[in-house]
Enzyme design. Structure first.
Site, PDB file in Angstrom:
ATOM      1  N   GLU A  57       0.836  -1.205   0.000  1.00 27.77           N
ATOM      2  CA  GLU A  57       0.000   0.000   0.000  1.00 27.77           C
ATOM      3  C   GLU A  57       0.868   1.251   0.000  1.00 27.77           C
ATOM      4  O   GLU A  57       2.065   1.172   0.280  1.00 27.77           O
ATOM      5  CB  GLU A  57      -0.957  -0.001   1.187  1.00 27.77           C
ATOM      6  CG  GLU A  57      -0.306  -0.034   2.546  1.00 27.77           C
ATOM      7  CD  GLU A  57      -1.365  -0.230   3.631  1.00 27.77           C
ATOM      8  OE1 GLU A  57      -2.047   0.738   3.943  1.00 27.77           O
ATOM      9  OE2 GLU A  57      -1.489  -1.353   4.149  1.00 27.77           O
TER      10      GLU A  57
ATOM     11  N   LYS B  81       2.573   4.606   1.378  1.00 28.34           N
ATOM     12  CA  LYS B  81       2.925   5.020   2.740  1.00 28.34           C
ATOM     13  C   LYS B  81       2.427   6.443   2.939  1.00 28.34           C
ATOM     14  O   LYS B  81       2.980   7.391   2.376  1.00 28.34           O
ATOM     15  CB  LYS B  81       4.432   4.928   2.968  1.00 28.34           C
ATOM     16  CG  LYS B  81       4.776   5.261   4.395  1.00 28.34           C
ATOM     17  CD  LYS B  81       6.156   4.865   4.779  1.00 28.34           C
ATOM     18  CE  LYS B  81       6.386   5.022   6.270  1.00 28.34           C
ATOM     19  NZ  LYS B  81       5.662   6.089   6.932  1.00 28.34           N
TER      20      LYS B  81
ATOM     21  N   ASP C  38       1.725  10.020   4.496  1.00 28.38           N
ATOM     22  CA  ASP C  38       2.530  10.920   5.308  1.00 28.38           C
ATOM     23  C   ASP C  38       1.615  11.523   6.372  1.00 28.38           C
ATOM     24  O   ASP C  38       1.171  12.657   6.269  1.00 28.38           O
ATOM     25  CB  ASP C  38       3.124  12.011   4.409  1.00 28.38           C
ATOM     26  CG  ASP C  38       4.391  12.567   4.987  1.00 28.38           C
ATOM     27  OD1 ASP C  38       4.844  12.047   6.027  1.00 28.38           O
ATOM     28  OD2 ASP C  38       4.931  13.524   4.407  1.00 28.38           O
TER      29      ASP C  38
ATOM     30  N   TYR D 119      -6.873   6.016   7.383  1.00 31.63           N
ATOM     31  CA  TYR D 119      -6.893   4.697   6.743  1.00 31.63           C
ATOM     32  C   TYR D 119      -6.311   3.681   7.728  1.00 31.63           C
ATOM     33  O   TYR D 119      -5.228   3.921   8.296  1.00 31.63           O
ATOM     34  CB  TYR D 119      -6.044   4.666   5.465  1.00 31.63           C
ATOM     35  CG  TYR D 119      -6.712   5.308   4.261  1.00 31.63           C
ATOM     36  CD1 TYR D 119      -8.082   5.191   4.052  1.00 31.63           C
ATOM     37  CD2 TYR D 119      -5.964   6.016   3.330  1.00 31.63           C
ATOM     38  CE1 TYR D 119      -8.695   5.775   2.950  1.00 31.63           C
ATOM     39  CE2 TYR D 119      -6.567   6.600   2.220  1.00 31.63           C
ATOM     40  CZ  TYR D 119      -7.929   6.475   2.039  1.00 31.63           C
ATOM     41  OH  TYR D 119      -8.528   7.050   0.962  1.00 31.63           O
TER      42      TYR D 119
ATOM     43  N   LYS E 107      10.772   3.613   0.444  1.00 31.41           N
ATOM     44  CA  LYS E 107      10.498   5.051   0.361  1.00 31.41           C
ATOM     45  C   LYS E 107      10.849   5.631  -1.018  1.00 31.41           C
ATOM     46  O   LYS E 107      11.754   5.159  -1.697  1.00 31.41           O
ATOM     47  CB  LYS E 107      11.317   5.808   1.427  1.00 31.41           C
ATOM     48  CG  LYS E 107      11.005   5.405   2.860  1.00 31.41           C
ATOM     49  CD  LYS E 107       9.792   6.102   3.410  1.00 31.41           C
ATOM     50  CE  LYS E 107      10.023   7.436   4.029  1.00 31.41           C
ATOM     51  NZ  LYS E 107      10.633   7.474   5.312  1.00 31.41           N
TER      52      LYS E 107
ATOM     53  N   CYS F 212      15.059  48.891 -11.534  1.00 30.67           N
ATOM     54  CA  CYS F 212      15.011  47.592 -12.220  1.00 30.67           C
ATOM     55  C   CYS F 212      16.429  47.032 -12.372  1.00 30.67           C
ATOM     56  O   CYS F 212      17.320  47.732 -12.878  1.00 30.67           O
ATOM     57  CB  CYS F 212      14.361  47.762 -13.591  1.00 30.67           C
ATOM     58  SG  CYS F 212      14.482  46.280 -14.603  1.00 30.67           S
TER      59      CYS F 212
ATOM     60  N   CYS G  50      17.144  47.199 -16.430  1.00 29.42           N
ATOM     61  CA  CYS G  50      17.226  48.428 -17.230  1.00 29.42           C
ATOM     62  C   CYS G  50      17.365  49.678 -16.364  1.00 29.42           C
ATOM     63  O   CYS G  50      17.405  50.789 -16.892  1.00 29.42           O
ATOM     64  CB  CYS G  50      16.003  48.543 -18.136  1.00 29.42           C
ATOM     65  SG  CYS G  50      14.485  48.880 -17.233  1.00 29.42           S
TER      66      CYS G  50
ATOM     67  N   CYS H 155       8.953  46.550 -12.661  1.00 33.47           N
ATOM     68  CA  CYS H 155       9.703  47.527 -13.447  1.00 33.47           C
ATOM     69  C   CYS H 155       8.675  48.273 -14.279  1.00 33.47           C
ATOM     70  O   CYS H 155       7.772  47.664 -14.861  1.00 33.47           O
ATOM     71  CB  CYS H 155      10.693  46.790 -14.345  1.00 33.47           C
ATOM     72  SG  CYS H 155      11.320  47.815 -15.691  1.00 33.47           S
TER      73      CYS H 155
ATOM     74  N   CYS I  63      12.337  47.767 -21.341  1.00 36.07           N
ATOM     75  CA  CYS I  63      13.210  46.946 -20.501  1.00 36.07           C
ATOM     76  C   CYS I  63      13.560  45.680 -21.273  1.00 36.07           C
ATOM     77  O   CYS I  63      12.678  44.975 -21.772  1.00 36.07           O
ATOM     78  CB  CYS I  63      12.468  46.592 -19.206  1.00 36.07           C
ATOM     79  SG  CYS I  63      13.354  45.383 -18.205  1.00 36.07           S
TER      80      CYS I  63
HETATM   81  O1  I6G Z   1       3.632   3.549  10.543  1.00 35.98           O
HETATM   82  C1  I6G Z   1       3.080   2.713   9.689  1.00 35.98           C
HETATM   83  C2  I6G Z   1       2.463   3.174   8.565  1.00 35.98           C
HETATM   84  C3  I6G Z   1       1.872   2.308   7.678  1.00 35.98           C
HETATM   85  C4  I6G Z   1       3.107   1.327   9.968  1.00 35.98           C
HETATM   86  C5  I6G Z   1       2.509   0.436   9.063  1.00 35.98           C
HETATM   87  C6  I6G Z   1       1.879   0.961   7.908  1.00 35.98           C
HETATM   88  O2  I6G Z   1       1.323   0.077   7.101  1.00 35.98           O
HETATM   89  C7  I6G Z   1       0.718   0.558   5.934  1.00 35.98           C
HETATM   90  N1  I6G Z   1       2.520  -0.874   9.300  1.00 35.98           N
HETATM   91  C8  I6G Z   1       3.123  -1.328  10.403  1.00 35.98           C
HETATM   92  C9  I6G Z   1       3.137  -2.780  10.638  1.00 35.98           C
HETATM   93  C10 I6G Z   1       3.715  -0.463  11.298  1.00 35.98           C
HETATM   94  N2  I6G Z   1       3.717   0.864  11.081  1.00 35.98           N
HETATM   95  C11 I6G Z   1       4.366  -0.951  12.490  1.00 35.98           C
END
Ligand code: I6G
Length: 690
Positions: free
Chosen positions: A119, A121, A123, A232, A334, A428, A431, A446, A452
């Site tokens: 899936e 990751k 942020d 999620y 990452k 400017c 010019c 300007c 110019c």
């Molecule tokens: O910090 C995390 C973000 C996403 C996760 C994670 C994750 O799975 C999509 N999965 C695990 C098993 C852990 N931290 C420990």
């Protein structure tokens, strides 16, 4: 004191309201498929609030009314996680990923291909949600993995998190179930939040993650409730009995033996699961998934920084166990970092087509988002003040997708003794003419217009750009050389160039000179809309130029129009009208326009009333990437045929034009039964009327 028991019928009524509102919440926030208008939802919620106010005994922990936030807290209490909240180790390349797989296979003494649950990751922030007998009773941050902060009140306000699980206790879920997942702020909500913060003169958040963290850390959950956070689920924590510390074995709690299947179970209980989760069963599929998500990154409605790859088989997960604070069976693969630290070595000033003087930071080169960055625009003086930037500062630089690198913030802790103020020029930088800032504008300009040299170069580049006259073979570098050599001063001078003039320029042979002359000949035949756009009048983009052309039909009618008449044109307000009249007041602009008018030709525009146009009364929505013409070109072409072009799909939409990678608008159009056109079908439709 006399307490009145709520009547049985009232209890039933409240139960019914809970069920109905929970169902609507799930349809709206999790499935993205609302089934009733907002007004109906609001009516039910009001009814529930009124009953609860009159009968406080009926206000339970799992009431949907609890989603609006409660009394502010003094501080967050601490929560000890019954099962530690781990973090993930990272890999950054395919080699590192394969080394990770090899370590697992060695440990399992098997070289069988692993099935991987993958899936994006997110942020955001990891949280643990504890449901007891199906009711959300506690939510906590990861903290140090063993102890986190109790953020239950804030989590309750997140619309997509159910306060009560769907299904039956004992059959669909056990007594205690901790769901782990990521709280995040969608990009659109983050942008909206920052727009509002800037308007109020408050500090903006640097990124959606900080905004999500800041929103969860509010002691007043009513503030969190306004922040539009989402969630999620990514896994489970403690699963067991209410009074036992022992985790139940899978078989005892009817959990599936596949991680992916478990996520689907969690989803069936009403919790959101990322729609991008996939099961992969070959190394190539893992690479393709990584690349696919990386390509999709900008389109996703939430910020991500990589993918998470997990061994899917729970019994293998159990055999692999953990190292230090991370599972052996999962890893974050990452993306290249989008944010890095670097130093501002200098701030220089560039002059644009409209005279805007833009400060540009010259940076110590840094590798970020997959490329080496050495410049970043600083926009204007307000932005420098907002950042509190000084030359010599260490800054966070961000490069997301193809977006121009931005300075996100100054790292004050790293400020040395020899930083200096950013000084804006009095004249400017190109010019030496006077500079001025219009009232209410943040931009310094300007005042010399085409006198110019920088503005001359930019005006010619704009004139020859793809959306204007598309002069093939006339790149930016060549324009700069031709202006520097005094061979051209205005767009009109382009048509005086000879093959010999061009072939004497650097890297220009006689063949490329011939080709350029051919392109220039071709460019003489244009349309009035392109001619107007090519003049480069401030804030007159393609669509406005098309509207002006369709309204006035001739160049002279448009030139003669006054401030009031101009505002009768679609999309033209006071500012654009002022820019147009100011443009045609300048002698040097008039001279260029008149020369161009004598050289270039365009077909007459036949006046038709709006109702007579072939696509009158038809509403179009454009979505996805249109590779043949671009969205703004398609928009103005449709508008010139009388169509309305709207930004969102509704029951009133007649056609949705779906380019590549069309997303939720396409789904919505299909749901509503709106006719969908491909880009090719749009091109044929436009060709039919042109
Ligand atoms: O910090 C995390 C973000 C996403 C996760 C994670 C994750 O799975 C999509 N999965 C695990 C098993 C852990 N931290 C420990």
């Amino acid at each position: 004191m006399l307490t009145i028991e709520p009547s049985k019928t009232l209890v039933e009524k409240v139960k019914q309201l809970h069920q109905q509102i929970n169902q609507y919440n799930h349809q709206y926030y999790v499935l993205d498929q609302p089934s009733v208008p907002d007004a109906e939802y609001d009516r039910l919620m009001r009814e529930l609030l009124e009953i609860e106010q009159a009968n406080p005994a009926l206000k339970t922990l799992d009431s949907p009314s609890q989603k609006v936030g409660g009394q502010p807290l003094k501080a967050f209490s601490q929560v000890t996680h019954q099962v530690s909240m781990l973090s993930l180790d990272n890999v950054f390349s395919n080699d590192e990923w394969q080394a990770f797989v090899k370590r697992i296979q060695d440990r399992l003494a098997s070289d069988q291909t692993l099935v991987i649950c993958a899936e994006p990751k997110l942020d955001g922030l990891a949280v643990s949600l504890r449901y007891e007998q199906g009711v959300l009773v506690q939510a906590a941050t990861r903290g140090d993995g063993r102890t986190g902060e109790n953020i239950t009140e804030n989590i309750r306000t997140i619309k997509s998190i159910p306060l009560k699980l769907t299904g039956k206790r004992g059959t669909d879920y056990p007594d205690v179930m901790e769901v782990r997942g990521e709280v995040f702020m969608p990009k659109a909500s983050f942008e909206q939040l920052n727009v509002t913060a800037k308007k109020k003169g408050e500090k903006a958040f640097a990124n959606p993650r900080n905004a999500a963290a800041g929103s969860l850390r509010q002691l007043d959950s009513k503030i969190t409730a306004k922040r539009n956070l989402d969630f999620y689920a990514y896994g489970l924590g403690f699963v067991g009995d209410l009074h036992s510390k022992e985790m139940l074995e899978s078989e005892q709690v009817f959990l599936k033996s596949s991680h992916y299947q478990r996520l689907c179970q969690v989803k069936a209980l009403g919790l959101p699961m990322c729609p991008e989760v996939r099961l992969l069963d070959s190394p190539q599929q893992v690479q393709d998934f990584y690349q696919d998500i990386l390509n999709k990154r900008d389109e996703l409605s939430y910020e991500i920084d990589g993918t998470v790859l997990k061994v899917d088989d729970i019994s293998l997960q159990e055999r692999l166990g953990f190292v230090a604070r991370a599972p052996r069976w999962a890893i974050a693969y990452k993306f290249p970092a989008q944010e890095e630290l670097t130093q501002v070595e200098d701030v220089e000033f560039q002059v644009g087509r409209t005279g805007a003087i833009t400060p540009v930071a010259r940076l110590k080169p840094v590798f970020v988002g997959g490329v080496t960055v050495s410049n970043a625009t600083l926009h204007n003086q307000d932005e420098i003040e907002r950042l509190g930037l000084r030359v010599g500062d260490t800054v966070v630089i961000r490069r997301a997708g193809d977006v121009i690198p931005q300075i996100v913030s100054v790292v004050l802790e790293k400020r040395g003794d020899n930083t200096t103020d950013v000084l804006f020029p009095d004249t400017c930088p190109i010019c030496d003419s006077k500079v001025a800032k219009a009232e209410g504008e943040a931009v310094l300009r300007c005042t010399a217009g085409l006198f110019c040299q920088a503005q001359r170069k930019e005006a010619i580049k704009h004139f020859s750009s793809r959306k204007a006259h598309d002069i093939d073979g006339l790149g930016d570098k060549l324009v700069e050389q031709l202006v520097d050599e005094n061979l051209i001063n205005t767009p009109a001078d382009l048509f005086k160039l000879t093959e010999i003039d061009i072939s004497t320029m650097e890297r220009m042979g006689s063949k490329s000179a011939k080709n350029l002359i051919t392109s220039l000949e071709r460019a003489k035949h244009t349309t009035l809309a392109k001619f107007i756009y090519g003049l480069g009048i401030r804030e007159v983009g393609e669509a406005t130029a098309a509207n002006l052309a369709n309204h006035f039909c001739t160049l002279s009618a448009m030139q003669d129009a006054n401030f009031e008449t101009l505002q009768k044109v679609d999309d033209v307000g006071a500012i654009v009208a002022k820019n147009i009249t100011a443009f045609f007041k300048e002698e040097h602009n008039l001279a260029v326009v008149s020369t161009l008018d004598s050289i270039m030709t365009w077909p007459d525009i036949v006046i038709k009333s709006a109702g007579e146009l072939p696509l009158a009364e038809q509403t179009f929505v454009l979505t996805g990437t249109l590779s043949q013409m671009g969205r703004s070109e398609a928009k103005s072409a449709l508008q010139s045929l009388g169509a309305k072009v709207s930004g969102s799909v509704s029951a009133k939409t007649h056609f949705l034009v779906a380019g590549e990678k069309a997303g939720s608008k396409l789904t919505k159009a299909q749901d509503l039964g709106v006719s969908v056109l491909t880009e090719d079908e749009l091109v044929s439709l436009l060709a039919k009327y042109n």
